[in-house]
Design an enzyme around this catalytic site. Structure first.
Site, PDB file in Angstrom:
ATOM      1  N   GLU A 112       0.867  -1.179   0.000  1.00 26.85           N
ATOM      2  CA  GLU A 112       0.000   0.000   0.000  1.00 26.85           C
ATOM      3  C   GLU A 112       0.895   1.217   0.000  1.00 26.85           C
ATOM      4  O   GLU A 112       2.007   1.167   0.508  1.00 26.85           O
ATOM      5  CB  GLU A 112      -0.825   0.058   1.298  1.00 26.85           C
ATOM      6  N   LYS A 114       2.224   4.660   1.368  1.00 31.25           N
ATOM      7  CA  LYS A 114       2.302   5.241   2.700  1.00 31.25           C
ATOM      8  C   LYS A 114       1.970   6.719   2.558  1.00 31.25           C
ATOM      9  O   LYS A 114       2.771   7.514   2.087  1.00 31.25           O
ATOM     10  CB  LYS A 114       3.709   5.072   3.267  1.00 31.25           C
ATOM     11  N   ASP A 116       1.159  10.486   3.536  1.00 30.27           N
ATOM     12  CA  ASP A 116       1.844  11.339   4.483  1.00 30.27           C
ATOM     13  C   ASP A 116       0.864  12.366   5.039  1.00 30.27           C
ATOM     14  O   ASP A 116       0.527  13.343   4.385  1.00 30.27           O
ATOM     15  CB  ASP A 116       2.988  12.034   3.731  1.00 30.27           C
ATOM     16  N   TYR A 223      -6.373   2.289   6.077  1.00 27.95           N
ATOM     17  CA  TYR A 223      -5.427   1.238   5.714  1.00 27.95           C
ATOM     18  C   TYR A 223      -5.344   0.061   6.691  1.00 27.95           C
ATOM     19  O   TYR A 223      -4.553  -0.840   6.487  1.00 27.95           O
ATOM     20  CB  TYR A 223      -4.026   1.819   5.505  1.00 27.95           C
ATOM     21  N   LYS A 310      10.837   3.424   2.518  1.00 29.19           N
ATOM     22  CA  LYS A 310      10.824   4.870   2.287  1.00 29.19           C
ATOM     23  C   LYS A 310      11.369   5.194   0.902  1.00 29.19           C
ATOM     24  O   LYS A 310      12.445   4.729   0.546  1.00 29.19           O
ATOM     25  CB  LYS A 310      11.695   5.564   3.341  1.00 29.19           C
ATOM     26  N   CYS A 404      13.151  47.988  -2.796  1.00 27.07           N
ATOM     27  CA  CYS A 404      12.261  47.219  -3.658  1.00 27.07           C
ATOM     28  C   CYS A 404      12.818  47.121  -5.075  1.00 27.07           C
ATOM     29  O   CYS A 404      13.174  48.139  -5.658  1.00 27.07           O
ATOM     30  CB  CYS A 404      10.878  47.868  -3.674  1.00 27.07           C
ATOM     31  N   CYS A 407      10.373  49.264  -7.438  1.00 26.33           N
ATOM     32  CA  CYS A 407      10.079  50.698  -7.310  1.00 26.33           C
ATOM     33  C   CYS A 407      11.099  51.439  -6.465  1.00 26.33           C
ATOM     34  O   CYS A 407      10.936  52.632  -6.221  1.00 26.33           O
ATOM     35  CB  CYS A 407       8.690  50.894  -6.722  1.00 26.33           C
ATOM     36  N   CYS A 422       7.501  45.868   0.739  1.00 26.46           N
ATOM     37  CA  CYS A 422       7.660  47.165   0.081  1.00 26.46           C
ATOM     38  C   CYS A 422       6.470  48.007   0.520  1.00 26.46           C
ATOM     39  O   CYS A 422       5.328  47.640   0.268  1.00 26.46           O
ATOM     40  CB  CYS A 422       7.673  47.017  -1.431  1.00 26.46           C
ATOM     41  N   CYS A 428       4.121  51.121  -6.410  1.00 26.28           N
ATOM     42  CA  CYS A 428       4.920  49.958  -6.769  1.00 26.28           C
ATOM     43  C   CYS A 428       4.146  49.119  -7.803  1.00 26.28           C
ATOM     44  O   CYS A 428       3.065  48.618  -7.509  1.00 26.28           O
ATOM     45  CB  CYS A 428       5.183  49.165  -5.495  1.00 26.28           C
TER      46      CYS A 428
HETATM   47  P1  AMP Z   1       6.206   6.107  11.021  1.00 25.18           P
HETATM   48  O1  AMP Z   1       5.425   7.321  11.501  1.00 25.18           O
HETATM   49  O2  AMP Z   1       7.284   6.455  10.058  1.00 25.18           O
HETATM   50  O3  AMP Z   1       6.583   5.181  12.128  1.00 25.18           O
HETATM   51  O4  AMP Z   1       5.188   5.304  10.099  1.00 25.18           O
HETATM   52  C1  AMP Z   1       4.012   4.773  10.646  1.00 25.18           C
HETATM   53  C2  AMP Z   1       2.865   5.593  10.168  1.00 25.18           C
HETATM   54  O5  AMP Z   1       2.673   5.470   8.780  1.00 25.18           O
HETATM   55  C3  AMP Z   1       1.562   5.107  10.736  1.00 25.18           C
HETATM   56  O6  AMP Z   1       1.337   5.615  12.003  1.00 25.18           O
HETATM   57  C4  AMP Z   1       0.575   5.663   9.746  1.00 25.18           C
HETATM   58  O7  AMP Z   1       0.155   6.919  10.184  1.00 25.18           O
HETATM   59  C5  AMP Z   1       1.358   5.871   8.475  1.00 25.18           C
HETATM   60  N1  AMP Z   1       0.821   5.162   7.308  1.00 25.18           N
HETATM   61  C6  AMP Z   1       0.536   5.745   6.121  1.00 25.18           C
HETATM   62  N2  AMP Z   1       0.066   4.861   5.235  1.00 25.18           N
HETATM   63  C7  AMP Z   1       0.017   3.667   5.855  1.00 25.18           C
HETATM   64  C8  AMP Z   1      -0.398   2.361   5.468  1.00 25.18           C
HETATM   65  N3  AMP Z   1      -0.834   2.105   4.226  1.00 25.18           N
HETATM   66  N4  AMP Z   1      -0.334   1.370   6.387  1.00 25.18           N
HETATM   67  C9  AMP Z   1       0.120   1.629   7.631  1.00 25.18           C
HETATM   68  N5  AMP Z   1       0.533   2.828   8.066  1.00 25.18           N
HETATM   69  C10 AMP Z   1       0.488   3.843   7.193  1.00 25.18           C
HETATM   70 ZN    ZN Z   2       7.981  48.368  -4.473  1.00 23.84          ZN
END
Ligand code: AMP
Ligand code: ZN
Length: 665
Positions: A112, A114, A116, A223, A310, A404, A407, A422, A428
């Site tokens: 899956e 990951k 952010d 997830y 990662k 600036c 101007c 500015c 300007c």
């Molecule tokens: P870390 O914060 O680097 O320890 O990574 C763990 C975090 O990844 C988890 O707490 C989730 O918030 C996040 N995460 C994002 N996507 C997934 C996924 N598909 N499965 C599990 N964790 C995920």
């Molecule tokens: Zn200016």
């Protein structure tokens, strides 16, 4: 057969849950926005009038409104573990070796993305959402249920049957497009943009006002399901069933038969993630069999059955040729690095943001330096460091500009502001053009037939130097301009003339007073009712207004004191721009009922039947004589005919009183 209030409420709730699921989760619209809104309003009304039927998971709870001062701490029923990281195929093979020590026979892996964002743990019981808690330290987190409910893709009630009682985990993310839009709006009112989508998403969860959360386009991607009940054999089937129950489980889920297949998945997404609407920083690989997961168990910190891979942060070294400085609409100065072009994340990067003077001096970035460029959470790449070993011998420290670039005015920097400004608002060029562009924009004066580039052209030609000048433009002046046909010149003037109808609250926003965004302008217009009253208001009077803080008040006072601004406003008044709340907007015509179909029945007290019908039409609604599926409301007076009553009930059309109707306006 007539329906009870409770039945009406339940019917509306069920319909709205269903529409919501189709619209947000399946991305298929089955009803017009207007119909959706009017059903929601009808439900809201019925709920307000019948508090006994309150339901914390009613679709009305999504609009937000609750304020949380302190978020309650809640202990997770099942700990939220962290994930171990891996960075290479070797790391993954090592992980597989550790697994094979425990598990005999074949192992399948799910892959899956990951995502952010901020992780969340949501509890459901008997098909309804009970609570949503942040990850916190993994053992306990904050109860952010009210805020989470505003996320439209998250079901408050499940579709069909799933597990009876479970926790579901996911990531709250802010899609890139929504994030950019939020920043555009912040920049438009002179506020600092948010740094990146992840921090903004996690910050959103902890906002005290859920109405504010509802405005943010957050998404919840799920997830992981944790349940005592053992209905499913694999992680993948459990997630697929969760998706069928209405959860937004991303479709990139893939079951791999070997680490090689995992690697192919990683390689594919390392390229393709650039096209995703959200940010990802890796892939999460899990043992698919839930029985095998149980056998593997956890270390002190993370599951043995899962690992994160990662993506390599995309970073490149290149040479900084030059630093240029951009002047924004509000006069904010942004330093920009001009680089020797370098390929990064599928695009060629030529420029990177340097943010502000502090950033440059902190990293001691100098012209001629070899710098590291990264594409992180930000949309514009940024410089993260300098390769000092490559620094030319004759290099000199960067001296930030003091005047600036457009101007020549001397720049100012107020305490607490990271940026230089500015101060030459009226002289300007980019500020002049920017302010007029803001004035004509859709959410402001909405001037058709005039675009941003034409504004710049008009300014360069010396025809306008502020927004008031727009109203003095003549055909003779603009027809000679390059690429200006007579027809478009006429359209432009007609558009400008039409803006005289724009209501005061939008005019106030259009003036471009720093920190006065759309919402603030609405509040101020409602409170002060006229530009004159607003400009005469003292700081103390301003801060007394709900949601007007020191910063906004100061900015308004400064605007109003300025002779040039007073002159501009006076000129706008002579042209006929709306500088006060019109009497009509209070009593007469609005578009509040735009498109809504009403049936009026019975005898009324506060107004005659004809007055009521006129009020409906004056406010954009339609009056119909018979009740059908298209009817949005029945306004019922005394002695409403029983057959109409029955028809309305059987079709689930909300029946409202004369007072309810007046409240709607
Ligand atoms: P870390 O914060 O680097 O320890 O990574 C763990 C975090 O990844 C988890 O707490 C989730 O918030 C996040 N995460 C994002 N996507 C997934 C996924 N598909 N499965 C599990 N964790 C995920
Ligand atoms: Zn200016």
């Amino acid at each position: 057969m007539s329906t009870t209030i409770q039945e009406q409420i339940e019917k509306l709730r069920a319909e709205l849950h269903e529409y919501n699921y189709h619209y947000y989760t399946l991305d298929k619209s089955t009803i017009s926005d207007f119909e959706f809104d009017s059903k929601l309003k009808a439900l809201q009304q019925l709920e307000n009038e019948n508090p006994d039927f309150f339901d914390a998971n009613s679709p009305t709870q999504r609009v937000g409104g609750g304020i949380t001062k302190n978020f309650e701490t809640i202990v997770h029923k099942n700990r939220m573990y962290s994930l171990d990281n891996s960075y290479s195929k070797e790391d993954l093979l090592d992980w597989e070796t550790r697994i094979k020590k425990v598990i005999e026979g074949p192992v399948e892996y799910t892959c899956e993305l990951k995502y952010d964002g901020a992780s969340i743990n949501i509890t459901y019981e008997n098909g309804v959402l009970i609570k949503a808690v942040t990850r916190g330290d993994g053992f306990q987190g904050d109860n952010v249920t009210n805020n989470i409910k505003t996320i439209n893709t998250l079901p408050l009630k499940l579709q069909g049957s799933f597990l009876d009682s479970f926790e579901i985990r996911g990531e709250i993310v802010l899609p890139l497009q929504g994030f950019e839009q939020m920043n555009k709006e912040r920049l438009a009112v002179g506020e600092e943009p948010y740094a990146n989508p992840r921090n903004t998403a996690s910050g959103s969860l902890k906002l005290q006002d859920s109405l504010e959360v509802a405005k943010r386009p957050l998404e919840c991607l799920l997830y992981q399901v944790v349940a005592d009940q053992k209905l499913f054999e694999t992680h993948a089937t459990m997630l697929e069933n969760a998706r069928a129950a209405g959860f937004h489980v991303p479709t990139d889920l893939f079951v791999a038969k070997s680490i090689d297949e995992v690697i192919s998945f990683v390689e594919r997404w390392d390229m393709e993630r650039a096209n995703l609407p959200y940010e990802t920083d890796g892939v999460v690989i899990k043992v698919n069999s839930l029985r095998q997961q149980d056998e593997l168990g956890f270390t002190a910190k993370a599951p043995r059955w899962a690992i994160a891979y990662k993506f390599k942060t995309e970073q490149q070294a290149t040479v900084l040729n030059e630093i240029s400085y951009q002047v924004g609409r509000t006069g904010a100065i942004t330093p920009v690095a001009n680089l020797v072009p370098v390929a990064l994340g599928g695009t060629v990067v030529r420029r990177a943001s340097l943010h502000n003077a502090d950033q440059i001096s902190k990293l001691d970035i100098r012209i001629g330096d070899t710098v590291f460029v990264e594409k992180g959470g930000e949309i514009i790449p940024k410089i993260v460091g300098v390769d000092l070993t490559q620094r030319p011998v004759n290099s000199v420290p960067t001296v930030y500009i003091s005047n600036c670039p457009e101007c020549e005015a001397e720049l100012v920097r107020t305490e607490g502001d990271a940026k230089h400004f500015c101060p030459n608002e009226f002289g300007c060029p980019p500020q002049i053009t920017g302010r007029i562009q803001h004035f004509i924009s859709r959410k402001a004066m909405d001037i058709e037939g005039l675009g941003g580039e034409t504004v710049d052209l008009l300014r360069k030609e010396g025809l306008i130097s502020n927004y008031a000048d727009l109203y003095e433009l003549t055909l003779e002046q603009i027809i000679p301009l390059e690429r200006m046909a007579e027809k478009s010149a006429q359209n432009m003037l007609a558009g400008i003339q039409k803006s005289l109808e724009i209501p005061f609250e939008k005019v106030l926003f259009a003036l471009g007073i720093r920190f006065v965004g759309e919402t603030v302008a609405k509040k101020l217009a409602k409170h002060f009712k006229s530009m004159e009253a607003l400009m005469n208001a003292s700081f103390e009077e301003l801060v007394k207004v709900d949601e007007i803080g020191d910063r906004i008040a100061e900015s308004i006072v400064a605007f109003s004191k300025d002779a040039l601004n007073r002159d501009l406003v006076a000129r706008l008044r002579t042209y006929g721009v709306q500088l006060e709340v019109s009497a009509e907007s209070l009593v007469g015509k609005t578009e509040k009922l735009e498109g809504a179909v009403f049936v009026v029945s019975g005898v009324f007290h506060k107004m005659s039947r004809n007055e009521l019908k006129k009020a409906i039409e004056d406010n954009g609604g339609k009056v119909s004589s018979s009740i059908s599926k298209k009817t949005n409301y029945v306004v019922a007076g005394e002695n409403m005919g029983p057959s109409k009553l029955e028809k309305a009930s059987s079709l689930g059309v909300p029946i409202i009183s004369e007072d309810d109707f007046i409240k709607m306006l």
